[in-house]
Design a protein around this motif. Structure first.
Motif, PDB file in Angstrom:
ATOM      1  N   ASP A 139       0.841  -1.189   0.000  1.00  0.00           N
ATOM      2  CA  ASP A 139       0.000   0.000   0.000  1.00  0.00           C
ATOM      3  C   ASP A 139       0.884   1.250   0.000  1.00  0.00           C
ATOM      4  O   ASP A 139       2.116   1.167  -0.105  1.00  0.00           O
ATOM      5  CB  ASP A 139      -0.986  -0.012   1.171  1.00  0.00           C
ATOM      6  N   HIS A 140       0.261   2.411   0.121  1.00  0.00           N
ATOM      7  CA  HIS A 140       1.025   3.657   0.029  1.00  0.00           C
ATOM      8  C   HIS A 140       1.868   3.923   1.264  1.00  0.00           C
ATOM      9  O   HIS A 140       2.679   4.852   1.280  1.00  0.00           O
ATOM     10  CB  HIS A 140       0.070   4.820  -0.256  1.00  0.00           C
ATOM     11  N   GLY A 141       1.710   3.104   2.279  1.00  0.00           N
ATOM     12  CA  GLY A 141       2.568   3.179   3.453  1.00  0.00           C
ATOM     13  C   GLY A 141       3.661   2.130   3.443  1.00  0.00           C
ATOM     14  O   GLY A 141       4.397   1.990   4.427  1.00  0.00           O
ATOM     15  N   GLY A 142       3.748   1.371   2.340  1.00  0.00           N
ATOM     16  CA  GLY A 142       4.767   0.343   2.221  1.00  0.00           C
ATOM     17  C   GLY A 142       4.407  -0.973   2.871  1.00  0.00           C
ATOM     18  O   GLY A 142       5.246  -1.885   2.952  1.00  0.00           O
ATOM     19  N   ARG A 143       3.170  -1.129   3.331  1.00  0.00           N
ATOM     20  CA  ARG A 143       2.737  -2.364   4.001  1.00  0.00           C
ATOM     21  C   ARG A 143       2.232  -3.377   2.981  1.00  0.00           C
ATOM     22  O   ARG A 143       1.523  -3.024   2.035  1.00  0.00           O
ATOM     23  CB  ARG A 143       1.644  -2.054   5.018  1.00  0.00           C
ATOM     24  N   GLY A 144       2.565  -4.625   3.196  1.00  0.00           N
ATOM     25  CA  GLY A 144       2.116  -5.690   2.304  1.00  0.00           C
ATOM     26  C   GLY A 144       0.607  -5.850   2.318  1.00  0.00           C
ATOM     27  O   GLY A 144      -0.064  -5.532   3.306  1.00  0.00           O
ATOM     28  N   SER A 145       0.078  -6.388   1.214  1.00  0.00           N
ATOM     29  CA  SER A 145      -1.378  -6.489   1.065  1.00  0.00           C
ATOM     30  C   SER A 145      -1.891  -7.926   1.129  1.00  0.00           C
ATOM     31  O   SER A 145      -3.092  -8.160   1.015  1.00  0.00           O
ATOM     32  CB  SER A 145      -1.808  -5.861  -0.260  1.00  0.00           C
ATOM     33  N   TYR A 146      -1.002  -8.897   1.297  1.00  0.00           N
ATOM     34  CA  TYR A 146      -1.388 -10.303   1.165  1.00  0.00           C
ATOM     35  C   TYR A 146      -2.523 -10.697   2.096  1.00  0.00           C
ATOM     36  O   TYR A 146      -3.508 -11.322   1.676  1.00  0.00           O
ATOM     37  CB  TYR A 146      -0.179 -11.197   1.419  1.00  0.00           C
ATOM     38  N   LEU A 147      -2.436 -10.354   3.378  1.00  0.00           N
ATOM     39  CA  LEU A 147      -3.452 -10.791   4.336  1.00  0.00           C
ATOM     40  C   LEU A 147      -4.813 -10.201   4.012  1.00  0.00           C
ATOM     41  O   LEU A 147      -5.850 -10.865   4.189  1.00  0.00           O
ATOM     42  CB  LEU A 147      -3.027 -10.423   5.759  1.00  0.00           C
ATOM     43  N   ARG A 148      -4.850  -8.970   3.527  1.00  0.00           N
ATOM     44  CA  ARG A 148      -6.128  -8.368   3.134  1.00  0.00           C
ATOM     45  C   ARG A 148      -6.701  -9.051   1.896  1.00  0.00           C
ATOM     46  O   ARG A 148      -7.921  -9.225   1.769  1.00  0.00           O
ATOM     47  CB  ARG A 148      -5.942  -6.868   2.880  1.00  0.00           C
ATOM     48  N   VAL A 149      -5.823  -9.463   0.986  1.00  0.00           N
ATOM     49  CA  VAL A 149      -6.294 -10.210  -0.183  1.00  0.00           C
ATOM     50  C   VAL A 149      -6.904 -11.540   0.249  1.00  0.00           C
ATOM     51  O   VAL A 149      -7.964 -11.940  -0.244  1.00  0.00           O
ATOM     52  CB  VAL A 149      -5.145 -10.444  -1.183  1.00  0.00           C
ATOM     53  N   ARG A 150      -6.259 -12.227   1.178  1.00  0.00           N
ATOM     54  CA  ARG A 150      -6.792 -13.498   1.657  1.00  0.00           C
ATOM     55  C   ARG A 150      -8.164 -13.315   2.293  1.00  0.00           C
ATOM     56  O   ARG A 150      -9.057 -14.180   2.135  1.00  0.00           O
ATOM     57  CB  ARG A 150      -5.822 -14.133   2.666  1.00  0.00           C
ATOM     58  N   GLN A 151      -8.382 -12.207   2.996  1.00  0.00           N
ATOM     59  CA  GLN A 151      -9.704 -11.938   3.561  1.00  0.00           C
ATOM     60  C   GLN A 151     -10.735 -11.757   2.446  1.00  0.00           C
ATOM     61  O   GLN A 151     -11.866 -12.239   2.541  1.00  0.00           O
ATOM     62  CB  GLN A 151      -9.650 -10.689   4.435  1.00  0.00           C
ATOM     63  N   GLY A 152     -10.338 -11.060   1.379  1.00  0.00           N
ATOM     64  CA  GLY A 152     -11.240 -10.880   0.244  1.00  0.00           C
ATOM     65  C   GLY A 152     -11.580 -12.197  -0.427  1.00  0.00           C
ATOM     66  O   GLY A 152     -12.746 -12.451  -0.781  1.00  0.00           O
ATOM     67  N   LEU A 153     -10.577 -13.060  -0.601  1.00  0.00           N
ATOM     68  CA  LEU A 153     -10.818 -14.372  -1.210  1.00  0.00           C
ATOM     69  C   LEU A 153     -11.719 -15.229  -0.321  1.00  0.00           C
ATOM     70  O   LEU A 153     -12.560 -15.989  -0.823  1.00  0.00           O
ATOM     71  CB  LEU A 153      -9.490 -15.084  -1.461  1.00  0.00           C
ATOM     72  N   ALA A 154     -11.569 -15.098   0.984  1.00  0.00           N
ATOM     73  CA  ALA A 154     -12.433 -15.844   1.908  1.00  0.00           C
ATOM     74  C   ALA A 154     -13.882 -15.403   1.767  1.00  0.00           C
ATOM     75  O   ALA A 154     -14.810 -16.228   1.833  1.00  0.00           O
ATOM     76  CB  ALA A 154     -11.943 -15.650   3.342  1.00  0.00           C
TER      77      ALA A 154
END
Length: 389
Positions: A139-154
């Protein structure tokens, strides 16, 4: 008129800042002058222009993709309203194909219900394991997005909404580990994408990753995929190389040198050709047209480049004419051929990878280039006979 696929860039901003993004991090800043979200009047004008073009082209089906930026930034309620409008205008899934391409971070139960209700095909960008994904998709703060993507896939899985994965090949990674991880997410398909470079930006890749970095990642994936025949999960890149080797045409725009029949509409209504062409220069895809004032048919009159690229197909690069894969690979993806010196008259920057890929599949299928050419001639003859019968 030639059938077109319509892509609505309903958001010109994104909540992520992926390091390799061709929209924001390849030198094209045209998005800065556009509204953050597509206004209703631009969407309404787009629908009318699509209807008008489809009537004139007599295309039996209509394909509309929601893209960005991140299209989910418009919110699920507004998205539902636009899907409902398109369904009223063009009918059910037999006549209208709706597609959402998303980074997945904003998906939740409300989004999943809308996608299920309106029968929207979903593509989610996932580049591999958390470590691989979060190295670039931040994201724009340099934080990874993987865990949020997994929530979306769930959320999609809970609502029984099928999805496919788009995965940009991350050079130097363990391709088989990536592939098996993605299989574990239970997608309907996985499409691997070559990273977007031109001949003017590719030198560092050659120095850092060797002669065939994409194929080095893809080869163990292909072996694993082919070993469990028939494959449980569709991989369009693999299927289309096989199709081309067997003499058929590609159904992917990255292979085969066919026309690129896309009309992109930005949030301000600007009409463009394939948006990935933005890596070649800010104005390469621009038409100067806008859905508020112009029909899509006018694209053919903008320039010879727009007419041939979208409606006819481009010429084979000079450097590809003696290649045994000239009729199969077709020079590679158009944006990847570009240089400031020669325009698009170059083989793809991924030429060595593609040649290794096609050669490998040929050995696997035991089909020579001459056999491919003969099959292609036979298939085209049969198609012509069917038209005249």
């Amino acid at each position: 008129m030639t059938p077109l696929h319509f892509v609505l860039k309903t958001a010109s901003r994104c909540n992520l800042n992926c390091s390799y993004c061709y929209v924001y991090n390849k030198g094209n800043d045209s998005w800065r002058g556009r509204p953050a979200l597509m206004p209703d009047r631009v969407f309404d004008a787009s629908v009318e222009r699509i209807r008008r073009y489809c009537e004139h082209s007599s295309q039996p089906t209509v394909s509309v993709s929601f893209h960005g930026g991140e299209p989910c930034m418009i919110g699920s309620e507004r998205f539902a309203q636009r899907c409902a409008r398109l369904r009223r205008e063009f009918g059910d899934s037999d006549t209208l194909r709706l597609v959402l391409q998303t980074n997945g971070t904003l998906l939740d139960s409300e989004w999943a219900e809308v996608l299920r209700t309106y029968k929207v095909e979903v593509g989610v960008s996932v580049d591999g394991t958390q470590e691989v994904h979060d190295a670039h998709r931040v994201d724009h703060g340099g934080r990874g997005s993987y865990l949020r993507v997994r929530q979306g896939l769930a959320a999609l899985a809970e609502a029984k909404v099928p999805f496919s994965i788009l995965s940009v090949i991350q050079l130097g990674t363990d391709g088989l580990a990536v592939h098996r991880h993605l299989l574990g997410l239970e997608p309907a398909g996985i499409n691997y994408l070559f990273p977007d470079y031109t001949h003017d930006t590719f030198a560092a890749v050659r120095r850092g990753y060797g002669a065939t970095p994409c194929w080095d990642v893809l080869r163990p994936i292909f072996d694993d995929w082919a070993a469990s025949w028939p494959p449980a999960v569709e991989v369009p890149l693999f299927w289309n190389v096989i199709r081309l080797v067997m003499g058929a045409d590609s159904t992917l725009d990255v292979l085969g040198n066919d026309r690129l029949p896309f009309a992109f509409v930005h949030a301000d209504g600007a009409i463009e050709a394939l948006d990935v062409l933005g890596v070649c220069g800010a104005d390469v895809a621009a038409t100067g047209l806008n859905v508020l004032t112009d029909d899509f048919a006018a694209i053919a009159r903008v320039s010879n480049f727009h007419r041939t690229t979208i409606f006819e197909g481009t010429a084979l690069p000079e450097g590809c004419r003696s290649c045994p894969e000239r009729d199969s690979c077709g020079g590679g993806y158009l944006p990847h051929r570009h240089s400031r010196e020669r325009g698009f008259d170059n083989p793809s920057v991924w030429c060595a990878d593609l040649l290794a890929f096609f050669s490998y599949v040929r050995r696997w299928l035991d089909v020579s280039p001459d056999e491919t050419a003969a099959r292609r001639r036979a298939l085209r003859w049969l198609a012509e006979e069917a038209v005249t019968a």
